[in-house]
Design an enzyme around this catalytic site. Structure first.
Site, PDB file in Angstrom:
ATOM      1  N   CYS A  83       0.865  -1.176   0.000  1.00 48.06           N
ATOM      2  CA  CYS A  83       0.000   0.000   0.000  1.00 48.06           C
ATOM      3  C   CYS A  83       0.901   1.226   0.000  1.00 48.06           C
ATOM      4  O   CYS A  83       2.124   1.098  -0.086  1.00 48.06           O
ATOM      5  CB  CYS A  83      -0.975   0.005   1.186  1.00 48.06           C
ATOM      6  SG  CYS A  83      -0.199   0.111   2.808  1.00 48.06           S
ATOM      7  N   HIS A 133      -4.527   6.236   8.187  1.00 46.72           N
ATOM      8  CA  HIS A 133      -3.145   6.366   8.624  1.00 46.72           C
ATOM      9  C   HIS A 133      -2.424   7.294   7.665  1.00 46.72           C
ATOM     10  O   HIS A 133      -2.989   7.726   6.657  1.00 46.72           O
ATOM     11  CB  HIS A 133      -2.450   5.002   8.666  1.00 46.72           C
ATOM     12  CG  HIS A 133      -2.519   4.254   7.377  1.00 46.72           C
ATOM     13  ND1 HIS A 133      -3.619   3.505   7.010  1.00 46.72           N
ATOM     14  CD2 HIS A 133      -1.645   4.133   6.338  1.00 46.72           C
ATOM     15  CE1 HIS A 133      -3.413   2.959   5.830  1.00 46.72           C
ATOM     16  NE2 HIS A 133      -2.232   3.332   5.384  1.00 46.72           N
TER      17      HIS A 133
END
Length: 637
Positions: free
Chosen positions: A391, A558
């Site tokens: 990611c 995040h």
């Protein structure tokens, strides 16, 4: 800006236009069938049922497009405001179906309300959120509807009239077949959506209102040019291309999936002449015989074309003749090109990769056809030893996905190394790389030789089980023993217990937008001493790259990879939102704010992933009445 960047932008624009139309194709087909069946010249003329035709094309279809376009920009609120604004163009120009107007006002309305929400974020007093939310949508939507009614509607109507007149002029001058010079190569380059759904469909529907059918619906959808190429490979091709052509022809002609023939053309660029002249001859036949459809044929299958062909006159004869003529011309040119070729075996794999690079993602249907069982190992790696989840930052979604797949791998009885990382640090020896679908092109450019898998739900993706099935025949006993030793479970430590504290659990929260929820989780990390203030802004940037919604009502916002320098120590915040908050059309009820440093958060994150993979466990977290109860559920794995 170089040519590649320009092409990507045009593709994105075309994809956005098609994303407003394609989800509503069923409604277009319903309208087309009712038109073909019940208008005075239809199969079963019925004045009562035929009265549906006008309202559906004037109101239902534009409103659906406006809502869909708004929702793409700003979720449900964007869809509502976009619909209100679209109603303004509809009523402002009642004599013109407002498809172009809907494509303008739907996204514009959503953009305006999105900017308003960002402007007032964090400034509304508690208890007044619903009041501000509803009245802001109503006031701004109403104002945009008035603007659309007064100015945009008439302007779009005039512009549409100019476009229709231009098409009429091309028809009268006999120049319409020349459009194939642009349309056929555009299909190969995946630019057809911008042409087909952005221009041809709106003008075509306007022509249907005037003449009962439109030739424009067949400019791009005619399967003849592609079928001619595939027939050429069936008779004169070599190797895998010859073997796979019959299956591709069936999918293309009856399934309407035109991209199946793109690799065959890319393999021999001279075949562009075949599809161009095939398309031109098909259009010429339509013009000569008066063909056309009453609605878009999407996908471009012969069955879809037959379903929306009007019954009057020689329409069926004209449309089928156009397909036959286009197929014949394309086949004859393909035969000459292939017979004169000196190449002994066509490289289908290389052509498919080239097509996927232009498309920006994998083409599963092309892979299935162009990589038969005898050549499957050329695509899916043999003796898989290393799978990597990637990611943007490598600390959140990829870690959860890797945890779940690692568990499935062990349960299946064999061992394969499953790790996670940021896209920028994907190891060059990775055999299989799994990413969120919007990040796959970046991962492919980083490690082009790896086998890439796209997922849209890290917690419950069917791709995991499909991958396990494919691994069953490709893992050796030696690998099982080696990886079983290297992936021994990491023991739970006292340090882990400091990452998830009761004071960082927030129950019963309410948020109007995902931005508000993400900032709340980020500020909680700041208060907990886990991150610096700048980390919160990086969390917002990460969400813009691609959503951090994981599936099963769970989101894990995040920071970006750049944000790692703002992390002081690993930690979590847990935000319970019983009524949910919208994450790009999905409802997030459990939000885990994450700050990861040196991988010390991964054990807890792994536990969260395993727990949240089951919807009933997430429901228990949502219904937890205390922080202690919630943490106990997480630690129960």
């Amino acid at each position: 800006m170089n040519d590649s960047q320009m092409k990507v932008r045009v593709q994105k624009f075309g994809n956005f236009l098609s994303s407003m139309v394609l989800p509503n194709i069923g409604a277009f087909i319903a309208w087309g069938l009712i038109t073909a069946l019940f208008i005075p010249t239809g199969f079963f003329p019925n004045e009562k049922f035929g009265s549906l035709v006008g309202p559906m094309v004037n109101y239902m279809l534009p409103l659906l497009i406006g809502y869909t376009g708004g929702r793409l920009i700003h979720g449900q609120r964007g869809g509502v405001v976009g619909t209100i604004a679209t109603m303004g163009v509809i009523v402002g120009a009642p004599d013109t179906p407002m498809f172009l107007g809907a494509m303008i006002m739907g996204p514009l309305g959503a953009y305006v309300i999105k900017k308003f929400d960002q402007l007032i974020e964090g400034k509304v007093r508690t208890g007044f959120e619903m009041l501000v939310n509803n009245f802001s949508a109503g006031i701004l939507g109403g104002a945009l509807a008035l603007l659309a009614f007064s100015g945009v509607g008439p302007a779009v109507s005039a512009f549409t009239s100019v476009l229709v007149s231009g098409v009429d002029w091309l028809l009268a001058a006999g120049l319409l077949p020349l459009t194939s010079i642009l349309i056929e190569p555009a299909k190969i380059l995946f630019l057809n959506n911008a042409i087909n759904h952005g221009v041809l469909t709106p003008i075509g529907l306007e022509q249907v209102q005037q003449t009962g059918k439109s030739i424009l619906f067949l400019l791009e959808a005619n399967p003849g040019p592609g079928l001619g190429v595939l027939l050429g490979f069936m008779l004169f091709g070599k190797g895998i291309a010859k073997q796979s052509a019959p299956g591709a022809a069936i999918i293309h002609f009856f399934g309407g999936i035109h991209e199946i023939y793109f690799p065959y053309v890319l393999m021999k660029p001279m075949l562009l002449l075949a599809v161009i002249f095939g398309g031109m001859s098909g259009v010429f036949t339509l013009v000569l015989m008066g063909g056309g459809l009453v609605a878009p044929a999407s996908p471009g299958s012969i069955l879809a074309i037959a379903a929306v062909t009007p019954p009057e006159g020689m329409a069926y004869v004209a449309n089928f003749a156009a397909v036959i003529v286009a197929t014949t011309v394309s086949f004859l040119i393909s035969a000459v090109v292939l017979k004169s070729s000196k190449q002994t075996d066509e490289d289908m794999e290389e052509a498919t990769k080239k097509m996927e690079q232009m498309k920006g993602k994998k083409s599963s249907i092309s892979r299935e056809i162009t990589s038969p069982a005898t050549a499957g190992n050329d695509v899916f790696p043999e003796n898989v030893q290393k799978i990597v989840f990637a990611c943007d930052a490598g600390m959140g979604s990829s870690a959860m996905g890797a945890s779940l797949l690692r568990k499935k791998v062990k349960e299946a009885g064999f061992g394969v190394t499953v790790t996670n990382t940021a896209i920028s640090t994907i190891p060059t020896d990775s055999q299989i790389v799994i990413t969120q679908e919007k990040l796959t092109p970046r991962a492919e450019s980083k490690v082009p030789d790896a086998y890439h898998i796209s997922v849209d739900n890290f917690l419950s993706s069917p791709e995991y089980d499909a991958l396990i099935d494919r691994l069953q025949n490709g893992v050796t006993e030696e690998q099982n023993e080696l990886v079983a030793e290297s992936e021994a479970a990491v023991p739970h430590t006292e340090e882990d217990d400091q990452l998830l504290l009761e004071e960082n659990v927030y129950l019963g929260q309410k948020f109007r937008t995902k931005e508000e929820a993400i900032r709340f989780a980020g500020q909680a990390l700041v208060r907990g001493g886990y991150v610096e203030e700048s980390y919160v802004d990086e969390m917002m940037k990460r969400e813009e790259i691609t959503t951090t919604y994981m599936g099963n009502n769970v989101a894990i916002p995040h920071g970006t990879e750049e944000a790692k320098k703002s992390v002081l120590k690993s930690g979590f915040t847990v935000v319970q939102v019983p009524n949910g908050v919208d994450f790009n059309g999905e409802s997030a009820k459990m939000i885990f704010g994450i700050a990861g440093k040196d991988g010390t958060h991964l054990e807890i994150l792994s536990g969260i992933a395993v727990i949240c993979a089951e919807q009933e466990n997430v429901d228990q977290l949502v219904n937890a009445k205390s922080a202690k109860e919630l943490i106990a559920i997480i630690n129960s794995n």
